[in-house]
Design an enzyme around this catalytic site. Structure first.
Site, PDB file in Angstrom:
ATOM      1  CB  SER A   1      32.465  40.914  50.431  1.00 37.68           C
ATOM      2  OG  SER A   1      33.828  40.613  50.386  1.00 37.68           O
TER       3      SER A   1
ATOM      4  CE  LYS B   1      38.177  41.537  41.342  1.00 39.29           C
ATOM      5  NZ  LYS B   1      39.009  42.263  42.254  1.00 39.29           N
TER       6      LYS B   1
ATOM      7  N   GLY C   1      49.172  36.127  52.860  1.00 40.99           N
ATOM      8  CA  GLY C   1      48.386  35.230  52.000  1.00 40.99           C
ATOM      9  C   GLY C   1      49.172  34.872  50.761  1.00 40.99           C
TER      10      GLY C   1
ATOM     11  CD  GLU D   1      50.065  35.403  46.551  1.00 37.91           C
ATOM     12  OE1 GLU D   1      49.049  34.735  46.418  1.00 37.91           O
ATOM     13  OE2 GLU D   1      51.148  34.928  46.950  1.00 37.91           O
TER      14      GLU D   1
ATOM     15  CG  ASP E   1      46.920  31.751  47.938  1.00 43.39           C
ATOM     16  OD1 ASP E   1      46.914  32.857  48.508  1.00 43.39           O
ATOM     17  OD2 ASP E   1      46.320  31.539  46.869  1.00 43.39           O
TER      18      ASP E   1
ATOM     19  CB  SER F   1      44.419  46.667  41.144  1.00 45.57           C
ATOM     20  OG  SER F   1      44.743  46.586  42.510  1.00 45.57           O
TER      21      SER F   1
HETATM   22  C1  LIG Z   1      40.104  41.837  42.924  1.00 45.64           C
HETATM   23  C2  LIG Z   1      41.216  42.782  43.152  1.00 45.64           C
HETATM   24  C3  LIG Z   1      42.557  42.389  43.034  1.00 45.64           C
HETATM   25  C4  LIG Z   1      42.961  40.955  42.740  1.00 45.64           C
HETATM   26  O1  LIG Z   1      42.501  40.536  41.481  1.00 45.64           O
HETATM   27  P1  LIG Z   1      42.438  38.991  41.099  1.00 45.64           P
HETATM   28  O2  LIG Z   1      41.919  38.981  39.712  1.00 45.64           O
HETATM   29  O3  LIG Z   1      41.528  38.312  42.076  1.00 45.64           O
HETATM   30  O4  LIG Z   1      43.826  38.459  41.219  1.00 45.64           O
HETATM   31  C5  LIG Z   1      43.541  43.348  43.173  1.00 45.64           C
HETATM   32  N1  LIG Z   1      43.229  44.630  43.465  1.00 45.64           N
HETATM   33  C6  LIG Z   1      41.963  45.044  43.599  1.00 45.64           C
HETATM   34  C7  LIG Z   1      41.707  46.480  43.923  1.00 45.64           C
HETATM   35  C8  LIG Z   1      40.902  44.137  43.440  1.00 45.64           C
HETATM   36  O5  LIG Z   1      39.639  44.557  43.580  1.00 45.64           O
END
Ligand SMILES: *Cc1c(COP(=O)(O)O)cnc(C)c1O
Length: 329
Positions: A81, A56, A211, A207, A213, A315
């Site tokens: 959050s 992010k 969830g 996903e 969706d 991620s």
């Molecule tokens: C936010 C997040 C996601 C999902 O990312 P999106 O852009 O909302 O699809 C996946 N893994 C981690 C660790 C995140 O913080």
């Protein structure tokens, strides 16, 4: 003005130049055990080593670095959050601007503390009776702050796509790219980068089962809204894809699949015990799918990943130790 129909790989290339001085070029790890287990060649792009512990930070930097001097002087507001809150707070601190973060009253104390630790001003709300997006908009209007949402913004999407760009530039062509999916900022950016650099690469969003969706939206062609899903993947507890992310996902993504919370825990254990890295549940979505061998089922007794080159976006790694211990024990 922002316009997602014009969103393209150019935006990701420019974003990459813009944010490179500020972000980590995260490592790509491999594991012989995982390769033997799946029959594939897996490349793990480890965003758990990104600034603030998740990808992010890429999108946050790309958005804030495009503020005008006037926007910069007034500051940024967001609602989150989780990892986006920390990413915006840290990027704002680094670029010398004010950051206001709208968080639920019952958010884990550790996350509120981390956000404050980066200099973010936390505004708490009641998630059962109040609407965070509305509070964010009000703050933006009343205090002249610029709202940067967690996923549904082209500058955020472009920043997130730089992770797939780095991965493919480093390891070369992939047959599959597996990307965690919440609101779709990461998936839309990564799919755009992957299809530009490597058109035959199959891009799959993953996903949590509870969830799904995004899977339903992808398959029906219109955005499905759900209640906050009950899953340990807290970074993917989004209720719907975004108006900017969905069209890009429809254009470039090949499929959206799901994994169970039990499969996420297995992947967390795998990362910790075999690869010596701590990955949060949401960060395990791609690996959980690959390790479970579920992609498209069996093919002449072999799973579809056999002999394939598979990129996996890991991620994020933000989870407190007690929770980690509880989940893996
Ligand atoms: C936010 C997040 C996601 C999902 O990312 P999106 O852009 O909302 O699809 C996946 N893994 C981690 C660790 C995140 O913080």
């Amino acid at each position: 003005m922002i316009n997602s129909s014009a969103f393209s790989f150019d935006d990701i290339q420019v974003a990459h130049q813009r944010i490179s001085p500020y972000i980590q070029r995260t490592p790509v790890l491999t594991s012989t055990t995982a390769n033997q287990h799946t029959g594939a060649k897996l490349f793990f792009k480890c965003e758990n080593f990104q600034g603030t512990g998740a990808f992010k930070f890429r999108g946050a930097c790309n958005a804030l670095l495009q503020f005008t001097p006037e926007q910069k002087a007034r500051g940024v507001v967001t609602f989150s959050s989780g990892n986006h809150a920390q990413a915006i707070a840290k990027a704002a601190q680094q670029f010398g601007m004010r950051a206001v973060i709208v968080m639920p009253k019952d958010a884990p104390a550790i996350k509120v503390a981390a956000t404050r630790g980066y200099g973010g001003e936390v505004v708490l709300y009641d998630r059962y009776t109040e609407d965070r997006e509305e509070i964010g908009r009000q703050l933006a209007q009343n205090q002249g702050l610029t709202l940067i949402p967690p996923y549904d913004h082209p500058h955020v999407m472009a920043g997130q796509g730089t992770s797939a760009k780095e991965l493919i530039e480093e390891v070369g062509e992939l047959d599959y790219l597996l990307v965690p999916l919440g609101g779709g900022g990461l998936l839309s950016g990564c799919a755009t980068a992957a299809k530009a650099l490597n058109p035959h690469c199959q891009v799959i969003g993953i996903e949590p089962e509870a969830g799904n969706d995004g899977q339903r939206s992808f398959r029906t062609g219109s955005i499905v809204h759900i209640e906050t899903p009950n899953t340990i993947a807290d970074g993917a507890q989004t209720q719907h894809l975004g108006n900017h992310t969905f069209p890009v996902i429809q254009k470039y993504v090949d499929d959206v699949l799901t994994v169970s919370d039990a499969q996420l825990v297995d992947a967390m254990k795998f990362f910790a015990s075999r690869m010596k890295i701590m990955v949060e549940p949401t960060g395990c979505l791609g690996a959980a799918l690959a390790l479970s061998g579920q992609i498209g089922g069996q093919n002449n007794g072999q799973n579809k990943l056999t002999n394939q080159r598979v990129g996996i976006i890991v991620s994020g790694g933000n989870i407190d130790l007690t929770r980690f211990a509880t989940l893996v024990q």
